[in-house]
Design a protein around this motif. Structure first.
Motif, short mmCIF file in Angstrom:
data_model
loop_
_atom_site.label_atom_id
_atom_site.label_comp_id
_atom_site.label_asym_id
_atom_site.label_seq_id
_atom_site.Cartn_x
_atom_site.Cartn_y
_atom_site.Cartn_z
N SER A 1 27.18 -28.96 61.41
CA SER A 1 28.48 -28.67 60.83
C SER A 1 29.00 -27.36 61.41
O SER A 1 28.28 -26.64 62.08
CB SER A 1 28.36 -28.58 59.30
N SER A 2 30.26 -27.05 61.12
CA SER A 2 30.86 -25.85 61.69
C SER A 2 30.14 -24.58 61.25
O SER A 2 30.19 -23.57 61.93
CB SER A 2 32.34 -25.78 61.33
N ARG A 3 29.44 -24.62 60.11
CA ARG A 3 28.73 -23.42 59.65
C ARG A 3 27.33 -23.31 60.25
O ARG A 3 26.69 -22.29 60.16
CB ARG A 3 28.66 -23.38 58.12
N ASP A 4 26.86 -24.38 60.85
CA ASP A 4 25.51 -24.39 61.42
C ASP A 4 25.57 -24.10 62.91
O ASP A 4 26.58 -24.31 63.55
CB ASP A 4 24.85 -25.75 61.22
N SER A 5 24.45 -23.64 63.42
CA SER A 5 24.32 -23.46 64.86
C SER A 5 22.91 -23.86 65.27
O SER A 5 22.01 -23.93 64.46
CB SER A 5 24.64 -22.02 65.25
N LEU A 6 22.75 -24.11 66.54
CA LEU A 6 21.47 -24.53 67.09
C LEU A 6 21.10 -23.59 68.22
O LEU A 6 21.93 -23.31 69.08
CB LEU A 6 21.57 -25.97 67.59
N LEU A 7 19.88 -23.11 68.20
CA LEU A 7 19.37 -22.23 69.25
C LEU A 7 18.12 -22.87 69.84
O LEU A 7 17.16 -23.14 69.12
CB LEU A 7 19.04 -20.85 68.67
N LEU A 8 18.15 -23.11 71.13
CA LEU A 8 17.02 -23.68 71.86
C LEU A 8 16.31 -22.54 72.58
O LEU A 8 16.93 -21.82 73.37
CB LEU A 8 17.53 -24.72 72.85
N ILE A 9 15.03 -22.36 72.29
CA ILE A 9 14.25 -21.28 72.90
C ILE A 9 13.19 -21.87 73.81
O ILE A 9 12.35 -22.66 73.37
CB ILE A 9 13.60 -20.39 71.83
N GLY A 10 13.23 -21.49 75.08
CA GLY A 10 12.24 -21.94 76.04
C GLY A 10 12.82 -21.95 77.44
O GLY A 10 14.04 -21.85 77.63
N VAL B 1 19.03 -9.62 72.85
CA VAL B 1 19.88 -10.82 72.95
C VAL B 1 19.44 -11.82 71.89
O VAL B 1 20.27 -12.42 71.20
CB VAL B 1 19.82 -11.43 74.37
N LEU B 2 18.14 -12.00 71.73
CA LEU B 2 17.62 -12.90 70.70
C LEU B 2 18.02 -12.40 69.32
O LEU B 2 18.48 -13.18 68.48
CB LEU B 2 16.10 -13.03 70.79
N THR B 3 17.88 -11.12 69.09
CA THR B 3 18.25 -10.54 67.79
C THR B 3 19.70 -10.86 67.46
O THR B 3 20.01 -11.26 66.33
CB THR B 3 18.02 -9.02 67.80
N GLU B 4 20.57 -10.73 68.43
CA GLU B 4 22.00 -11.04 68.23
C GLU B 4 22.19 -12.53 67.92
O GLU B 4 22.96 -12.89 67.02
CB GLU B 4 22.78 -10.66 69.49
N LEU B 5 21.50 -13.40 68.63
CA LEU B 5 21.62 -14.83 68.40
C LEU B 5 21.13 -15.24 67.01
O LEU B 5 21.64 -16.18 66.42
CB LEU B 5 20.86 -15.61 69.48
N LEU B 6 20.14 -14.53 66.49
CA LEU B 6 19.55 -14.87 65.20
C LEU B 6 20.41 -14.43 64.02
O LEU B 6 20.19 -14.88 62.89
CB LEU B 6 18.15 -14.26 65.08
N LEU B 7 21.41 -13.61 64.26
CA LEU B 7 22.28 -13.13 63.17
C LEU B 7 23.00 -14.28 62.47
O LEU B 7 23.32 -14.18 61.29
CB LEU B 7 23.29 -12.11 63.69
N THR B 8 23.26 -15.37 63.18
CA THR B 8 23.96 -16.51 62.59
C THR B 8 23.01 -17.41 61.80
O THR B 8 23.46 -18.41 61.23
CB THR B 8 24.66 -17.35 63.67
N THR C 1 21.11 -21.04 74.16
CA THR C 1 19.75 -21.02 74.70
C THR C 1 19.29 -19.58 74.87
O THR C 1 20.10 -18.67 75.05
CB THR C 1 19.67 -21.75 76.05
N TRP C 2 18.00 -19.41 74.81
CA TRP C 2 17.37 -18.11 75.07
C TRP C 2 15.96 -18.40 75.55
O TRP C 2 15.36 -19.41 75.16
CB TRP C 2 17.34 -17.26 73.79
N ASN C 3 15.43 -17.54 76.42
CA ASN C 3 14.03 -17.66 76.81
C ASN C 3 13.39 -16.29 76.82
O ASN C 3 14.07 -15.27 76.78
CB ASN C 3 13.86 -18.40 78.14
N ARG C 4 12.08 -16.28 76.87
CA ARG C 4 11.33 -15.03 76.73
C ARG C 4 11.44 -14.11 77.94
O ARG C 4 10.94 -12.99 77.91
CB ARG C 4 9.86 -15.34 76.41
N HIS C 5 12.16 -14.53 78.97
CA HIS C 5 12.41 -13.66 80.12
C HIS C 5 13.67 -12.82 79.91
O HIS C 5 13.96 -11.93 80.70
CB HIS C 5 12.54 -14.48 81.41
N GLN C 6 14.43 -13.13 78.87
CA GLN C 6 15.63 -12.38 78.54
C GLN C 6 15.27 -11.24 77.58
O GLN C 6 14.26 -11.31 76.88
CB GLN C 6 16.67 -13.31 77.90
N PRO C 7 16.12 -10.23 77.48
CA PRO C 7 15.82 -9.11 76.57
C PRO C 7 15.80 -9.54 75.10
O PRO C 7 16.58 -10.39 74.68
CB PRO C 7 16.98 -8.14 76.82
#
Length: 124
Positions: free
Chosen positions: A6-15, A45-52, A36-42
């Protein structure tokens, strides 16, 4: 596999491996909004993505699942793709398919079955 968020949900793929590449391609073919995010990124960036507070699909090595969850994702809605790792904090959503380097078409992805453990329903 998954329904549109839904518009309030988001999906984050890590790998960054083959499973992550295939899931990213599949979600894109479906028109499913995701990040998307992977462990080679800072880490910031993950912290920002997790705010939602997204739903997270972990496509990382089995040996890293528990420690990564504990360090970054504790308390969030997390699925992982491992068929051999079980955790009470995460839902196992293991594809019954091996993934090569070549990406597939939408019809092929739609035929892939997933074995799920750690949940009785996909509804919140």
């Amino acid at each position: 596999m998954m329904t549109k968020a839904s518009s309030r949900d988001s999906l984050l793929l890590i790998g960054s491996g083959r499973l992550a590449a295939h899931l990213h391609h599949y979600f894109t073919l479906l028109g499913l909004p995701h990040k998307t995010w992977n462990r080679h990124q800072p880490s910031p960036v993950l912290t920002e993505l997790l705010l939602t507070k997204p739903t997270i699909f972990l496509a990382i090595s089995d040996g890293a699942l528990e420690s990564f969850y504990q360090e970054y994702l504790a308390g969030l809605n997390v699925l992982h793709g491992s068929g051999s790792f079980q955790s009470q904090q995460m839902i196992s959503c293991h594809p019954l398919m091996t993934f090569g380097h070549e990406l597939y078409d939408l019809e092929t992805y739609k035929k892939i079955c997933f074995a799920m453990t750690g949940t009785e329903t996909l509804q919140n």
